[in-house]
Design an enzyme around this catalytic site. Sequence first.
Site, PDB file in Angstrom:
ATOM      1  CG  ASP A 210      -2.317   0.576   0.876  1.00  0.00           C
ATOM      2  OD1 ASP A 210      -2.360   1.638   0.212  1.00  0.00           O
ATOM      3  OD2 ASP A 210      -3.332  -0.022   1.273  1.00  0.00           O
ATOM      4  CG  HIS A 255     -15.369  -1.121  -5.424  1.00  0.00           C
ATOM      5  ND1 HIS A 255     -16.280  -1.383  -4.420  1.00  0.00           N
ATOM      6  CD2 HIS A 255     -14.282  -0.606  -4.790  1.00  0.00           C
ATOM      7  CE1 HIS A 255     -15.777  -1.037  -3.257  1.00  0.00           C
ATOM      8  NE2 HIS A 255     -14.573  -0.563  -3.443  1.00  0.00           N
TER       9      HIS A 255
END
Length: 504
Positions: A210, A255
């Site tokens: 990340d 998404h």
Amino acid sequence: MCPSVSGLFHGASRPRGPSMLEQVLFAACELGVFDLLAEAREPLDSAAVAAHLGASCHGTELLLDACVTLKLLRVDTRRGKAFYGNTELSSTYLTTASPTTQRNMLLYLARTTYHCWAHLAEAVREGRSQYLKAFGVPSEELFTAIYRSEDERLQFMRGLQDVWGVNGRSVLSAFDLSSFPVICDLGGCSGALAKECVSLYPGCRVTVFDIPEVVQTAKTHFPLPEGARIRFCEGDFFKDPLPEADLYILARILHDWTDEKCAHLLERVYRACKPGGGVLVVEGLLDADGRGPLTAQLWSLNMLVQTEGRERTPAQYCELLAAAGFGTVCCRRTRGLYHAVLATRGPPTPCSPRVLGIDRVAQSTESPSPRQAAQTRPEVHGFSSPPANVRSGGPVHPSGGPRCLCSIGPHPRVQQRFSPALLKASESRPLVRVSPLHVSSQAAFPSQGMTRLSDTRQPYAAREEFGLLQILRSRQTEVSDSVLNCGVFFFFLLEEDWQRETGF
């Protein structure tokens, strides 16, 4: 209603109306009502609750009674005075100490998501995120807006901890991932899903990848136990080299982004994959026509007001994965809010991707591996485009099957291979033809005496769902090569079995 909240009202006495219901829930969470009642040794009256919370007696009583109606609290009346306590629902999901708490996610929704939803009409007009109107923060760099402050980033990460505490195990056990010893969770945030992964698969190691700010926050606020087999790695998955892994996880990632950015990311993952490696996509899934389920539709609107992405159908994920180069795709619904799509890097096939099927996870906690799935369930082969004799808008089958997307006549190659008697019978019992992203679904209902085309005597129960074929029960059955080669499946099922299996 926001989908993360709607499940809490399942079974509650819930009137139809605007989102005031959620505000009752949010206020009770923010004030600490459920935590206070969990710590109390006995039910409390409204005056005692108000005193502990530093709130008005009048307002507290109104809030508590509303929570009772929503079945978030229970009430006992003694000598004309009401005493309040938590229900099983609030004890399970709304108290901080519960291992399945959703309180942090609800607070994030209250303080951030619902401010964006106040601008839904503008989002529909403009087709973009509403962070600028809601918070005065430009949203050109998506996660600069989402992580607009250290407190906001921490609240979001705590919310994801809650989400994977409830949903993590179901998506990670949808497939047997034990054959992937090295796993990389891209955009893995606090490492919550990684913790579920190493707990479920003792032989695996997980890298959480990340951006630097998230990794530093995770190390500070979400410490890992010693020997956890989890490590953090800083980087941007759109730009920086990806850590080596046998399996990459993209959970609630795709998404957020446009199709173009999803395609770019999946291409990077494909290039990083070893032969036999793969990617596990974890998302909510829309129905084939995009008009359900409601939870996924609301998530899609939420992506509109907060991100630049959308929710997708399984077919759309198959298209993205096929374009990136993945040769085999298997999609599996869980019993939770999120579902799993496993794509592996293998040799190309004439009809890429080769779809192994969509099915619901069995009630057993043991899930078959992709290799086992291929042995116990037919691979869905087919045509690269819909055959010319496929007609849209087919009728409801008279025997009670589900409404289909297409109505099909016998294919020429089927006519060459099978007997005239069988083809005549098929005219009243439509065939099932499958192509990679086009499914025609009406079940065949032969008489008990009809000869089956496959080498088995075990029937299938099949229905069309999500725009792909869902096999509800394979019963260790294999379809004969002659059927696979002609690109057509015949599913034989007695009418009473169909009704028992599907409810239609």
